[in-house]
Scaffold this motif. Structure first.
Motif, PDB file in Angstrom:
ATOM      1  N   SER A  54      -0.865   4.680   5.449  1.00  0.00           N
ATOM      2  CA  SER A  54       0.170   3.644   5.497  1.00  0.00           C
ATOM      3  C   SER A  54       1.268   4.026   6.484  1.00  0.00           C
ATOM      4  CB  SER A  54       0.770   3.428   4.103  1.00  0.00           C
ATOM      5  OG  SER A  54      -0.194   2.969   3.188  1.00  0.00           O
ATOM      6  N   ASP A  67       0.831  -1.204   0.000  1.00  0.00           N
ATOM      7  CA  ASP A  67       0.000   0.000   0.000  1.00  0.00           C
ATOM      8  C   ASP A  67       0.865   1.252   0.000  1.00  0.00           C
ATOM      9  OD1 ASP A  67      -2.105  -1.742   0.126  1.00  0.00           O
ATOM     10  OD2 ASP A  67      -2.849  -1.083   2.077  1.00  0.00           O
ATOM     11  N   PHE A  95      -5.157   3.261  -5.994  1.00  0.00           N
ATOM     12  CA  PHE A  95      -4.546   4.273  -5.130  1.00  0.00           C
ATOM     13  C   PHE A  95      -4.553   5.658  -5.770  1.00  0.00           C
ATOM     14  CE2 PHE A  95      -3.021   0.164  -3.958  1.00  0.00           C
ATOM     15  CZ  PHE A  95      -2.946   0.204  -2.577  1.00  0.00           C
ATOM     16  N   HIS A 135      -3.876   7.667   1.152  1.00  0.00           N
ATOM     17  CA  HIS A 135      -3.393   6.288   1.243  1.00  0.00           C
ATOM     18  C   HIS A 135      -1.961   6.249   1.811  1.00  0.00           C
ATOM     19  CE1 HIS A 135      -6.851   4.530  -0.624  1.00  0.00           C
ATOM     20  NE2 HIS A 135      -6.663   5.119  -1.792  1.00  0.00           N
TER      21      HIS A 135
END
Length: 603
Positions: free
Chosen positions: A353, A322, A342, A349
């Protein structure tokens, strides 16, 4: 031993060698020992064929003949000196065990360097890698991760389509040379990890279907075909085979950890999942050593990364795809393929993460139109491994371009600083430390139908990308089975060691790794209690980030980065020490490509 798992592979005893083969769907099995007449092997009720040969010893070569016709290698062979279809060789891997095993290093100190034995050096051997170990140590790397070594038909392959899991590929050297590589690395206090693949077998010269159909399951399917049988009546023998393989690498060769490929494809409805059994077995049988277990897991299963009293209960970490995917979108603007999931809000995102490990924690994943992941905010940062490049993300591109060919030096430096100075575990791909520009392509050495299917499949894979919408463009994609594709993927050490641009970037990498060792690792040891992020700018697709992690004693690590193509206002900075800034320190705003890293006490 009816109903019990039995050791796979030859067992060396005082009076010879006991040969074992689990072949439940074979009618007969004969041992073909070089220099001896064929001998029929008795079978028990579980489908095990076993025979003691008083003439066999270390170095003996042998095969099995199935149903009086098909001649195959031992699926548990420890070495294939002349490739997969040739005779197996008896090797005493237990003799490789060190009387005093290398203890390893704490997980928080891990700086992983992923490499492919065949392309890391011109020699393409274990000995070739051994010569480069001082270079990696001096760079600041603490662990090398070898792409899969299990034997694969042909002269070259990534290793993910192996058919003999116990046999290190003879193209790289004998098993003793692999053991020597580990001993040399340990002498330099370098850990060595191995990538292993248990979710499928390669498409060519996998003979298991011919005599052990029960090794695979008709109940489950994967992208590679029928799943490995882990939960059926015969699943105990398959699980035993895979767990023994993991223990062999860790116990006999002395690997310091394993990375398990695509574990989401390990279909197992058992009450105790293979991944749990495997991790618990390893932890129980190898006490007193720092053994690190890592996952590639598209399912983002946080429960497999659970901690107990600060230590990993099962697995130390998962590859952070990710993080990579969101960062790649921000750096390159690419939004096709898996980057599509994404591209809607890459900043969010990336921020999630960095602060929580996974970007997807149960939300619907656009590519699958189904929920993906489990909540992960409770996990420590070191439960995820972050990278800007790896073998997959480079090699799965049509032309194998590295990030150094896709972005300018400012963004490349920004990505390196972000990867190395955050509290998650960092990983580099071979050559990345020097901004290498040589491609890393997908290559194999299949023949016949398998080669043709691979060529066509590779071109079809990219047909939905705009750049390859025409047959003419797809025809430019290199043939994976061409020797030149493999040769083009070898690192150019002349450039790495002499190019001014490479030398400059290597110096940057070394400086950042020194800073990580001195400033970031002590924070990980303290433990982080909280993390928060702030998006900078007004666009959901571009802008900047302000991320802070706070330790148990109140120390705050702050990273501010601008991924936009315009200036952004500088957010409030943590009072304290400036660890890093990619642009002049007197600049009051955030310029494109800028990254600021600070350490201090938040007000």
């Amino acid at each position: 031993m009816a109903g019990q798992a039995r050791r796979h592979g030859p067992q060396i005893v005082d009076h010879g060698v006991i040969f074992n083969l689990w072949a439940p769907t074979a009618r007969s099995v004969e041992l073909l020992e070089t220099g001896q007449p064929a001998r029929k092997m008795p079978r028990d009720v579980d489908g095990w064929y076993q025979l003691l040969s008083p003439t066999a010893h270390v170095g003996t070569r042998y095969q099995f003949r199935i149903n009086g016709d098909l001649v195959v290698p031992d699926p548990a062979s420890f070495f294939q000196p002349d490739d997969v279809p040739a005779p197996s060789e008896v090797v005493d891997t237990a003799a490789f065990r060190d009387s005093i095993p290398y203890a390893g290093r704490p997980w928080r100190e891990a700086v992983i360097y992923e490499l492919h034995i065949g392309t890391f050096t011109e020699e393409g051997t274990y000995a070739g890698v051994e010569k480069r170990l001082p270079y990696l140590r001096d760079l600041g790397v603490t662990a090398i991760e070898l792409m899969p070594l299990n034997d694969v038909p042909g002269r070259h392959n990534w290793g993910y389509d192996g058919v003999l899991l116990n046999a290190p590929n003879a193209r790289y050297g004998r098993p003793q040379a692999l053991k020597q590589l580990l001993r040399a690395a340990h002498a330099l206090d370098l850990m060595v990890y191995l990538d292993v693949v248990y979710n499928h077998f390669g498409p060519q010269l996998n003979y298991l279907h011919s005599y052990a159909e029960n090794f695979f399951s008709a109940r489950h399917a994967t992208g590679w075909g029928p799943a490995v049988n882990l939960d059926g009546p015969d699943g105990v023998f398959v699980r035993d085979f895979l767990i023994e393989n993991a223990l062999m690498w860790l116990r006999d060769y002395g690997f310091d950890g394993l990375r398990f490929d695509a574990v989401h494809a390990l279909k197992d409805d058992s009450e105790r999942h293979l991944l749990v059994e495997l991790a618990e077995t390893v932890r129980h049988q190898l006490p007193g050593r720092c053994v690190h277990l890592m996952l590639e897991n598209e399912a983002n299963q946080a429960h497999l990364l659970a901690r107990s009293q600060g230590e990993a209960r099962y697995y130390d970490a998962q590859w952070g795809d990710d993080f990579h995917n969101a960062l790649h979108v921000l750096l390159t603007g690419e939004d096709e393929g898996y980057y599509r999931a994404f591209a809607d809000k890459p900043l969010q995102h990336l921020a999630r993460s960095l602060t929580e490990g996974f970007a997807y924690q149960g939300e619907v994943f656009p590519l699958h139109d189904a929920p993906r992941g489990e909540p992960s905010a409770h996990l420590p940062p070191e439960a995820t491994i972050f990278f800007a490049q790896n073998h997959d993300q480079i090699g799965n591109r049509a032309f194998g371009e590295r990030l150094s060919k896709l972005v300018g030096p400012e963004k490349l430096s920004q990505a390196m600083a972000l990867v190395l100075l955050n509290p998650h575990i960092p990983m580099l791909f071979m050559g990345e430390e020097a901004a290498a520009e040589t491609p890393f392509l997908f290559f194999a050495d299949w023949s016949g139908e398998a080669a043709e299917l691979t060529r066509e499949g590779r071109r079809k894979e990219f047909s939905h990308f705009k750049a390859f919408s025409s047959a003419g463009m797809r025809a430019r994609i290199l043939d994976p089975c061409d020797e030149e594709t493999f040769q083009a993927s070898k690192l150019d050490w002349t450039s790495i060691e002499h190019s001014p641009a490479s030398l400059k970037f290597r110096a940057l990498t070394r400086q950042l790794l020194k800073m990580r060792r001195e400033k970031i690792v002590p924070l990980i040891e303290q433990g982080f209690l909280s993390a928060r992020s702030e998006l900078l700018g007004e666009s959901p697709r571009t802008g900047g980030l302000n991320v802070c992690w706070r330790t148990a004693n109140g120390t705050t690590l702050q990273i501010v980065a601008n991924f936009a193509d315009h200036e952004l206002p500088m957010p409030g900075l943590v009072p304290g020490e400036s660890l890093w800034r990619s642009l002049p320190a007197d600049t009051q705003s955030l310029l494109p490509g800028d990254i600021v890293v600070r350490l201090g006490q938040e007000v």
